[in-house]
Write a protein that holds these residues in place. Structure first.
Motif, PDB file in Angstrom:
ATOM      1  N   PRO A   6       0.824  -1.211   0.000  1.00 11.15           N
ATOM      2  CA  PRO A   6       0.000   0.000   0.000  1.00 11.15           C
ATOM      3  C   PRO A   6       0.855   1.257   0.000  1.00 11.15           C
ATOM      4  O   PRO A   6       2.063   1.214   0.265  1.00 11.15           O
ATOM      5  N   ALA A   7       0.210   2.388  -0.288  1.00  6.45           N
ATOM      6  CA  ALA A   7       0.853   3.696  -0.141  1.00  6.45           C
ATOM      7  C   ALA A   7       0.612   4.169   1.285  1.00  6.45           C
ATOM      8  O   ALA A   7      -0.534   4.240   1.742  1.00  6.45           O
ATOM      9  N   LEU A   8       1.690   4.467   2.003  1.00  3.66           N
ATOM     10  CA  LEU A   8       1.591   4.858   3.407  1.00  3.66           C
ATOM     11  C   LEU A   8       1.787   6.362   3.546  1.00  3.66           C
ATOM     12  O   LEU A   8       2.657   6.950   2.884  1.00  3.66           O
TER      13      LEU A   8
ATOM     14  N   TYR B  83       9.077   8.963   5.172  1.00  2.00           N
ATOM     15  CA  TYR B  83       9.377   8.214   3.961  1.00  2.00           C
ATOM     16  C   TYR B  83       8.958   6.766   4.173  1.00  2.00           C
ATOM     17  O   TYR B  83       8.892   6.276   5.307  1.00  2.00           O
ATOM     18  N   SER B  84       8.634   6.088   3.071  1.00  2.00           N
ATOM     19  CA  SER B  84       8.183   4.689   3.127  1.00  2.00           C
ATOM     20  C   SER B  84       9.041   3.833   2.211  1.00  2.00           C
ATOM     21  O   SER B  84       9.377   4.266   1.097  1.00  2.00           O
ATOM     22  N   VAL B  85       9.377   2.637   2.672  1.00  2.00           N
ATOM     23  CA  VAL B  85      10.215   1.721   1.891  1.00  2.00           C
ATOM     24  C   VAL B  85       9.703   0.297   2.080  1.00  2.00           C
ATOM     25  O   VAL B  85       9.094  -0.022   3.110  1.00  2.00           O
ATOM     26  N   PRO B  86       9.900  -0.583   1.103  1.00  2.00           N
ATOM     27  CA  PRO B  86       9.544  -2.005   1.284  1.00  2.00           C
ATOM     28  C   PRO B  86      10.440  -2.640   2.341  1.00  2.00           C
ATOM     29  O   PRO B  86      11.601  -2.256   2.511  1.00  2.00           O
TER      30      PRO B  86
ATOM     31  N   ASN C  55      10.635  -9.000   3.877  1.00  2.00           N
ATOM     32  CA  ASN C  55       9.290  -9.490   3.576  1.00  2.00           C
ATOM     33  C   ASN C  55       8.723  -8.692   2.413  1.00  2.00           C
ATOM     34  O   ASN C  55       8.450  -7.504   2.546  1.00  2.00           O
ATOM     35  N   LEU C  56       8.547  -9.342   1.271  1.00  2.00           N
ATOM     36  CA  LEU C  56       8.084  -8.644   0.075  1.00  2.00           C
ATOM     37  C   LEU C  56       6.645  -8.178   0.193  1.00  2.00           C
ATOM     38  O   LEU C  56       6.196  -7.356  -0.617  1.00  2.00           O
ATOM     39  N   GLN C  57       5.893  -8.690   1.163  1.00  2.00           N
ATOM     40  CA  GLN C  57       4.510  -8.272   1.368  1.00  2.00           C
ATOM     41  C   GLN C  57       4.372  -7.266   2.501  1.00  2.00           C
ATOM     42  O   GLN C  57       3.280  -7.051   3.011  1.00  2.00           O
ATOM     43  N   SER C  58       5.464  -6.628   2.872  1.00  2.00           N
ATOM     44  CA  SER C  58       5.448  -5.671   3.978  1.00  2.00           C
ATOM     45  C   SER C  58       6.176  -4.391   3.582  1.00  2.00           C
ATOM     46  O   SER C  58       7.054  -4.397   2.714  1.00  2.00           O
ATOM     47  N   ALA C  59       5.770  -3.309   4.233  1.00  2.00           N
ATOM     48  CA  ALA C  59       6.399  -2.007   4.008  1.00  2.00           C
ATOM     49  C   ALA C  59       6.515  -1.292   5.351  1.00  2.00           C
ATOM     50  O   ALA C  59       5.792  -1.590   6.310  1.00  2.00           O
ATOM     51  N   VAL C  60       7.435  -0.338   5.413  1.00  2.00           N
ATOM     52  CA  VAL C  60       7.678   0.428   6.636  1.00  2.00           C
ATOM     53  C   VAL C  60       7.662   1.910   6.288  1.00  2.00           C
ATOM     54  O   VAL C  60       8.253   2.324   5.289  1.00  2.00           O
ATOM     55  N   SER C  61       6.980   2.689   7.128  1.00  2.00           N
ATOM     56  CA  SER C  61       6.970   4.140   6.975  1.00  2.00           C
ATOM     57  C   SER C  61       7.509   4.746   8.260  1.00  2.00           C
ATOM     58  O   SER C  61       7.048   4.406   9.362  1.00  2.00           O
ATOM     59  N   ILE C  62       8.478   5.652   8.134  1.00  2.27           N
ATOM     60  CA  ILE C  62       9.121   6.276   9.290  1.00  2.27           C
ATOM     61  C   ILE C  62       8.828   7.770   9.267  1.00  2.27           C
ATOM     62  O   ILE C  62       9.133   8.461   8.290  1.00  2.27           O
ATOM     63  N   LEU C  63       8.237   8.243  10.352  1.00  2.00           N
ATOM     64  CA  LEU C  63       7.908   9.661  10.514  1.00  2.00           C
ATOM     65  C   LEU C  63       8.890  10.292  11.478  1.00  2.00           C
ATOM     66  O   LEU C  63       9.098   9.788  12.578  1.00  2.00           O
ATOM     67  N   THR C  64       9.502  11.386  11.065  1.00  2.00           N
ATOM     68  CA  THR C  64      10.403  12.153  11.924  1.00  2.00           C
ATOM     69  C   THR C  64       9.749  13.499  12.211  1.00  2.00           C
ATOM     70  O   THR C  64       9.344  14.208  11.287  1.00  2.00           O
ATOM     71  N   LEU C  65       9.640  13.833  13.500  1.00  4.72           N
ATOM     72  CA  LEU C  65       9.001  15.095  13.863  1.00  4.72           C
ATOM     73  C   LEU C  65       9.602  15.662  15.128  1.00  4.72           C
ATOM     74  O   LEU C  65      10.250  14.939  15.904  1.00  4.72           O
TER      75      LEU C  65
END
Length: 327
Positions: A158-160, A174-177, A181-191
């Motif tokens: 998905p688009a995160l 930013y979001s990266v696969p 796990n090819l069926q997983s993605a990670v999104s990291i928020l810096t604030l």
């Protein structure tokens, strides 16, 4: 001989014409591509002209549904049929119920005794899990921090994105696969947060009508350095207030009339104060008069004015004393 040759040639021409023309019925419009979620429903239409005898539907080259002019031939309850008439044309619809991920692939509509066919592609999407490690986070104020959102088991990925419900000085993500796990993605928020609120991770995907989301609460604690600084400011303010109160009390006390500045005063501003009463006259002390001639050598006698009463006037300034001798 020549006549026989001409007859054979005419027969070949007729056969070739019949073969080229084929049957009179044909597929006018084939099915179109579709994208559905696992567990959803997929529909495909195939429009044919009149004269058809048998319509066959196949999934990944396996016939799953057949339709005759009288009724459909159903071999699997997940694959059913519906039909419509549009003018002189016939529309056959295949419905796939409870779509499984393995159903993804090529859909084909074909006619018996015809090499013409219509095909489409079925895309099956899987909605996985969307998580943030902690559902309640405590972070220091005005300090950069990272928030991580995991999308696990999604197909396609998905688009995160993030919805920020806290006051911040700066934020980016930013979001990266997930490489593991090819069926997983990670999104990291810096604030850099400046107050309390909430953070929401949102996942969107084609075919998903309502985006998936997960929300966490964010509690911001004042920075220790800032707290120490505020305490020092508060202490300084208290000391200043105490000093002002002390000075106010001094000003509100009794006025000391025996003191004034050395600035020149007018006659009307002088305050005359009678000196303490002179000591009582002692008859045992003989009265002495000084002569008009100067006395040579040390002389411990008091001047003639010593026995005379006198009045001392204290001026406003303690440094100025005026003495008047009464004759």
């Amino acid at each position: 001989m020549e006549g026989c040759w001409r007859g054979t040639l005419a027969t070949l021409v007729i056969l070739a014409t019949l073969a080229a023309s084929g049957p009179s019925y044909q597929i006018i419009e084939g099915p179109k591509n579709a994208t559905v979620l696992v567990g959803g429903e997929a529909r495909f239409n195939c429009t044919v002209s009149q004269g058809w005898k048998l319509i066959m539907w196949s999934l990944n080259n396996t016939v799953v549904l057949s339709v005759t002019p009288k009724e459909p031939i159903i071999t699997n309850d997940r694959f059913t049929s519906a039909s419509y008439n549009e003018g002189d044309d016939f529309i056959s619809e295949m419905i796939i119920h409870d779509v499984q991920f393995r159903d993804a692939g090529r859909i084909k509509c074909s006619l018996q005794s015809s090499d013409r066919e219509g095909s489409a592609f079925l895309s099956v999407q899987v909605v996985g899990k969307l998580t943030i490690p902690n559902n309640s986070l405590v972070v220091p104020e005005d300090e950069p921090c990272n928030m991580t959102c995991h999308a696990v088991g999604w197909t396609p990925l998905p688009a995160l994105s993030w919805e920020i419900g806290v006051p911040v000085r700066h934020s980016s993500y930013y979001s990266v696969p997930d490489p593991d796990n090819l069926q997983s993605a990670v999104s990291i928020l810096t604030l850099t947060p400046q107050g309390n609120g909430s953070l929401t991770c949102v996942a969107t995907m084609k075919g998903l009508q309502d985006p998936e989301s997960v929300t966490v609460n964010l509690t911001v604690l004042p920075s220790p350095l800032e707290s120490d600084y505020q305490n020092e400011i508060r202490k300084s303010a208290n000391v200043k207030t105490g000093k002002e109160t002390f000075e106010t009390k001094l000003k509100s006390g009794n006025e000391n009339y025996g003191y004034s500045s050395d600035e020149p005063k007018t006659t009307g501003e002088w305050r005359a104060t009678a000196s303490p009463p002179p000591k009582p006259y002692e008859p045992s002390v003989p009265e002495r008069h000084s002569s008009g001639q100067p006395h040579q050598g040390p002389d411990h006698r008091q001047s003639s004015s010593a026995s005379r009463p006198h009045v001392t006037f204290y001026m406003a300034s303690p440094k100025k004393v005026r003495t008047v001798t009464l004759v």
